[in-house]
Design a protein around this motif. Structure first.
Motif, PDB file in Angstrom:
ATOM      1  N   ASN A   1       2.576  -5.240   3.683  1.00 10.67           N
ATOM      2  CA  ASN A   1       2.001  -4.714   2.407  1.00 10.67           C
ATOM      3  C   ASN A   1       1.120  -5.468   2.291  1.00 10.67           C
ATOM      4  N   ALA A   2       0.255  -4.882   2.280  1.00  7.68           N
ATOM      5  CA  ALA A   2      -1.400  -5.197   2.152  1.00  7.68           C
ATOM      6  C   ALA A   2      -1.951  -3.512   2.284  1.00  7.68           C
ATOM      7  N   ALA A   3      -1.268  -2.884   2.790  1.00  2.85           N
ATOM      8  CA  ALA A   3      -1.781  -0.977   2.156  1.00  2.85           C
ATOM      9  C   ALA A   3      -0.873  -0.869   1.139  1.00  2.85           C
TER      10      ALA A   3
ATOM     11  N   SER B   1      -4.841   5.601 -12.172  1.00  3.73           N
ATOM     12  CA  SER B   1      -3.795   6.573 -11.831  1.00  3.73           C
ATOM     13  C   SER B   1      -3.875   5.511 -10.520  1.00  3.73           C
ATOM     14  N   GLY B   2      -4.502   4.556 -10.718  1.00  3.74           N
ATOM     15  CA  GLY B   2      -4.278   3.535  -9.707  1.00  3.74           C
ATOM     16  C   GLY B   2      -6.095   2.639  -9.426  1.00  3.74           C
ATOM     17  N   GLY B   3      -5.633   2.002  -8.151  1.00  6.48           N
ATOM     18  CA  GLY B   3      -7.045   0.289  -8.461  1.00  6.48           C
ATOM     19  C   GLY B   3      -8.503   1.190  -8.201  1.00  6.48           C
ATOM     20  N   THR B   4      -8.110   2.349  -7.341  1.00 13.33           N
ATOM     21  CA  THR B   4     -10.008   3.718  -6.559  1.00 13.33           C
ATOM     22  C   THR B   4      -9.884   4.040  -8.643  1.00 13.33           C
ATOM     23  N   GLU B   5      -9.221   4.318  -8.917  1.00 13.10           N
ATOM     24  CA  GLU B   5      -9.690   4.913 -10.711  1.00 13.10           C
ATOM     25  C   GLU B   5     -10.446   3.268 -11.401  1.00 13.10           C
ATOM     26  N   ALA B   6     -10.079   2.477 -11.098  1.00 15.75           N
ATOM     27  CA  ALA B   6     -10.122   1.833 -12.394  1.00 15.75           C
ATOM     28  C   ALA B   6     -11.183   0.374 -11.547  1.00 15.75           C
ATOM     29  N   ASP B   7     -11.489   0.900 -10.210  1.00 11.96           N
ATOM     30  CA  ASP B   7     -12.270   0.593  -9.865  1.00 11.96           C
ATOM     31  C   ASP B   7     -13.662   1.250  -9.915  1.00 11.96           C
ATOM     32  N   ASN B   8     -13.624   2.591 -10.023  1.00 14.97           N
ATOM     33  CA  ASN B   8     -14.669   3.626 -10.070  1.00 14.97           C
ATOM     34  C   ASN B   8     -15.352   3.174 -11.312  1.00 14.97           C
TER      35      ASN B   8
ATOM     36  N   GLU C   1     -15.903  -5.456   0.553  1.00 15.77           N
ATOM     37  CA  GLU C   1     -15.413  -4.926  -0.230  1.00 15.77           C
ATOM     38  C   GLU C   1     -14.748  -3.607  -0.247  1.00 15.77           C
ATOM     39  N   HIS C   2     -13.888  -3.116  -0.390  1.00 15.11           N
ATOM     40  CA  HIS C   2     -12.773  -2.234  -0.161  1.00 15.11           C
ATOM     41  C   HIS C   2     -14.101  -0.799  -0.360  1.00 15.11           C
ATOM     42  N   HIS C   3     -13.381   0.334   0.214  1.00 12.50           N
ATOM     43  CA  HIS C   3     -14.229   1.324   0.185  1.00 12.50           C
ATOM     44  C   HIS C   3     -14.202   1.908  -1.373  1.00 12.50           C
TER      45      HIS C   3
ATOM     46  N   ASN D   1      -9.455 -10.414  -0.381  1.00 12.13           N
ATOM     47  CA  ASN D   1     -10.093  -9.862   0.870  1.00 12.13           C
ATOM     48  C   ASN D   1      -8.650  -8.825   0.898  1.00 12.13           C
ATOM     49  N   ASN D   2      -8.465  -7.708   1.215  1.00 14.66           N
ATOM     50  CA  ASN D   2      -7.574  -6.750   1.664  1.00 14.66           C
ATOM     51  C   ASN D   2      -7.080  -6.580   3.128  1.00 14.66           C
ATOM     52  N   GLU D   3      -8.518  -6.873   4.061  1.00 14.21           N
ATOM     53  CA  GLU D   3      -8.633  -7.029   5.205  1.00 14.21           C
ATOM     54  C   GLU D   3      -8.403  -8.498   6.192  1.00 14.21           C
TER      55      GLU D   3
ATOM     56  N   SER E   1     -14.427  -7.626 -11.240  1.00 14.76           N
ATOM     57  CA  SER E   1     -13.640  -8.246  -9.378  1.00 14.76           C
ATOM     58  C   SER E   1     -12.794  -7.683  -9.436  1.00 14.76           C
ATOM     59  N   ASP E   2     -12.142  -6.908  -7.944  1.00 11.51           N
ATOM     60  CA  ASP E   2     -11.630  -6.086  -7.709  1.00 11.51           C
ATOM     61  C   ASP E   2     -10.410  -7.033  -7.122  1.00 11.51           C
ATOM     62  N   THR E   3      -9.354  -6.727  -8.727  1.00 11.83           N
ATOM     63  CA  THR E   3      -8.203  -7.726  -7.798  1.00 11.83           C
ATOM     64  C   THR E   3      -6.695  -6.601  -7.885  1.00 11.83           C
ATOM     65  N   VAL E   4      -7.135  -5.891  -6.961  1.00  4.40           N
ATOM     66  CA  VAL E   4      -6.203  -5.163  -6.704  1.00  4.40           C
ATOM     67  C   VAL E   4      -5.129  -5.767  -5.765  1.00  4.40           C
ATOM     68  N   GLN E   5      -5.505  -6.518  -4.628  1.00  2.90           N
ATOM     69  CA  GLN E   5      -4.919  -7.226  -3.916  1.00  2.90           C
ATOM     70  C   GLN E   5      -3.994  -8.726  -4.092  1.00  2.90           C
ATOM     71  N   ALA E   6      -4.753  -8.860  -5.544  1.00  2.00           N
ATOM     72  CA  ALA E   6      -4.220 -10.191  -6.029  1.00  2.00           C
ATOM     73  C   ALA E   6      -3.593 -10.705  -7.284  1.00  2.00           C
TER      74      ALA E   6
ATOM     75  N   ALA F   1      -0.303  -0.566  -8.732  1.00  2.00           N
ATOM     76  CA  ALA F   1       1.261  -0.836  -9.094  1.00  2.00           C
ATOM     77  C   ALA F   1       1.765  -1.156  -7.615  1.00  2.00           C
ATOM     78  N   HIS F   2       1.218   0.175  -6.878  1.00  4.78           N
ATOM     79  CA  HIS F   2       1.974  -0.155  -5.546  1.00  4.78           C
ATOM     80  C   HIS F   2       1.833  -0.907  -4.973  1.00  4.78           C
ATOM     81  N   LYS F   3       0.742  -2.102  -4.959  1.00  4.75           N
ATOM     82  CA  LYS F   3       0.822  -3.198  -4.088  1.00  4.75           C
ATOM     83  C   LYS F   3       1.501  -4.554  -4.341  1.00  4.75           C
ATOM     84  N   ILE F   4       2.432  -3.911  -5.832  1.00  6.22           N
ATOM     85  CA  ILE F   4       3.440  -5.066  -6.434  1.00  6.22           C
ATOM     86  C   ILE F   4       4.501  -4.534  -6.314  1.00  6.22           C
TER      87      ILE F   4
HETATM   88  C1  LIG Z   1      -8.982  -4.695  -2.928  1.00  3.21           C
HETATM   89  C2  LIG Z   1      -8.081  -3.129  -3.267  1.00  3.21           C
HETATM   90  N1  LIG Z   1      -8.977  -2.784  -3.583  1.00  3.21           N
HETATM   91  C3  LIG Z   1      -8.642  -1.398  -4.139  1.00  3.21           C
HETATM   92  C4  LIG Z   1      -7.612  -0.316  -4.108  1.00  3.21           C
HETATM   93  C5  LIG Z   1      -6.962   1.131  -4.010  1.00  3.21           C
HETATM   94  O1  LIG Z   1      -5.829   1.339  -4.851  1.00  3.21           O
HETATM   95  P1  LIG Z   1      -5.401   2.708  -4.682  1.00  3.21           P
HETATM   96  O2  LIG Z   1      -4.956   2.475  -3.734  1.00  3.21           O
HETATM   97  O3  LIG Z   1      -4.172   1.842  -6.331  1.00  3.21           O
HETATM   98  O4  LIG Z   1      -6.761   3.323  -5.223  1.00  3.21           O
HETATM   99  C6  LIG Z   1      -7.327  -1.119  -2.562  1.00  3.21           C
HETATM  100  C7  LIG Z   1      -5.661  -0.450  -1.958  1.00  3.21           C
HETATM  101  O5  LIG Z   1      -5.688  -0.312  -0.672  1.00  3.21           O
HETATM  102  C8  LIG Z   1      -6.981  -2.633  -2.396  1.00  3.21           C
HETATM  103  O6  LIG Z   1      -6.878  -3.489  -1.640  1.00  3.21           O
END
Ligand SMILES: Cc1ncc(COP(=O)(O)O)c(C=O)c1O
Length: 382
Positions: free
Chosen positions: A8-10, A68-75, A96-98, A149-151, A174-179, A199-202
């Protein structure tokens, strides 16, 4: 039993109530930028979600930007800080996440910013003294440190990090995607400049999330085009996704305490079970410490078995777990997060088990039984 999903972290399965919300919105096809009735109807839906999310995290609606999700928001946080806010240095870590690590590396290669990486110890913890000594001098800085941390599930001390950032005039992303949706987050209490959500993490759909950008930070759009999102993120709004995100977020926030209790009990059950089944087992990071990790993530360090297809073997048994993060599975380089914990990790294989509220004790049992079978099938490993 069908597939047991413990990854579910994926991503997480869609909440039935979120699915209903998406179906409802499918008939509301208006473009929020249109000024006629259909457009206005869609616009209202989007703005209601923005307000609710803002309220839940102590922000103003004008500080929430759908992405469009966490990646775009972090970018967005990283690229825009460097391009528009005169940030010349990013302080971050190698775990950190990629979605954070790669944009930083990209900008460093182009000579646009310098990066300073805080050391992480064998448990994945940073040292706040190191952060402070770096912040004491140096150019205009953005500190980018994830909440959870997601891992390995480690929680960073975000309040202390924020205090240090304020003291030395640095920005804090702060990347709060998992939190987000799993732990209470209040932007005013902690003082973030940028936060991210997916959204897809929750239990929402993929391809939608948001960035929190503190008001007063004058950034320009990363994606250019129309004037959507108050000119900060062009592109016709994903109205179905936004309403789904709103629903997923509301459910996660309202039911957080009971979900946490349920998931923590499952996690503890698996920790105890794994210790009984796997001789010499360890856990990566703080993931086996309930008070120091995100309750959804458990990163098991299995002493090398000679079977380097552990997660594949699990999959064959109907158990979906991961060897690291979803983004690294499929690559043979292993996880950059686990590697960063030091040399000792080379003697172990990571199996990340990540839970959701939909997991039951049967799921935990299923996983433990599969692990038991695996050890029984290959006694030489024990
Ligand atoms: C910590 C973290 N940051 C960013 C992302 C990227 O989010 P998204 O899949 O919405 O692009 C993820 C998703 O695996 C994540 O776990």
């Amino acid at each position: 039993m069908g597939v047991i999903f413990l990854d579910n972290a994926a991503t997480t399965p869609l909440e039935p109530r979120v699915k209903e919300e998406m179906i409802r919105m499918m008939d509301n096809f208006g473009n929020p930028s249109s000024t006629h009735l259909s457009g206005r109807g869609a616009k209202v839906e989007v703005e209601v979600v923005r307000k609710r999310i803002a309220h839940a995290i102590g922000a103003e609606p004008g500080e929430i930007f759908f992405t469009s999700g966490g990646t775009e928001a972090d970018n967005m946080a990283l690229f825009c800080s460097v391009r528009d806010l005169e940030v010349q240095r990013i302080i971050t870590t190698k775990i950190e996440h990629h979605a954070v690590g790669h944009p930083v590396e990209f900008m460093v290669k182009r000579g646009e910013v310098e990066a300073a990486y805080l050391a992480v110890d064998a448990k994945g913890d940073i040292d706040l003294n190191e952060l402070e000594s770096l912040l004491k001098d140096g150019p205009k800085t953005l500190v980018s440190l994830m909440f959870a941390n997601n891992e390995i599930g480690n929680l960073n001390p975000v309040a202390e990090i924020s205090t240090l950032c304020k003291k030395y005039g640095a920005l804090f992303h702060s990347d709060t995607v998992q939190a987000m949706g799993h732990l209470p987050i209040n932007v005013r209490e902690v003082g973030y400049d940028f936060l991210t959500c997916s959204a897809h993490k929750i239990h929402g759909p993929k391809g939608i999330g948001f960035a929190y950008v503190r008001s007063g930070l004058k950034i320009k759009p990363l994606i250019q085009g129309g004037a959507q999102e108050r000119n900060l993120r062009a592109g016709t709004e994903n109205t179905i996704g936004i309403c789904a995100l709103g629903k997923a977020f509301a459910i996660a926030t309202e039911e957080m305490a009971e979900d946490q209790k349920h998931v923590e009990a499952l996690k503890q059950y698996v920790i105890d079970g794994v210790k009984a089944v796997v001789p010499g087992v360890k856990f990566f990071g703080r993931s086996a410490e309930l008070d120091r990790s995100l309750y959804t993530v458990l990163s098991i360090a299995i002493p090398n078995t000679g079977n380097d297809m552990l997660t594949f073997t699990m999959d064959m048994k109907g158990i979906n777990v991961s060897g690291g993060s979803a983004c690294t599975s499929g690559s043979n380089q292993g996880s950059h997060v686990i590697r960063a914990l030091g040399e000792w990790t080379s003697g172990y294989q990571p199996v990340r088990v990540s839970f959701s509220k939909f997991n039951t004790k049967d799921c935990a049992e299923g996983f433990l039984n599969a692990l038991k079978e695996l050890y029984a099938e290959t006694p030489a490993h024990v």
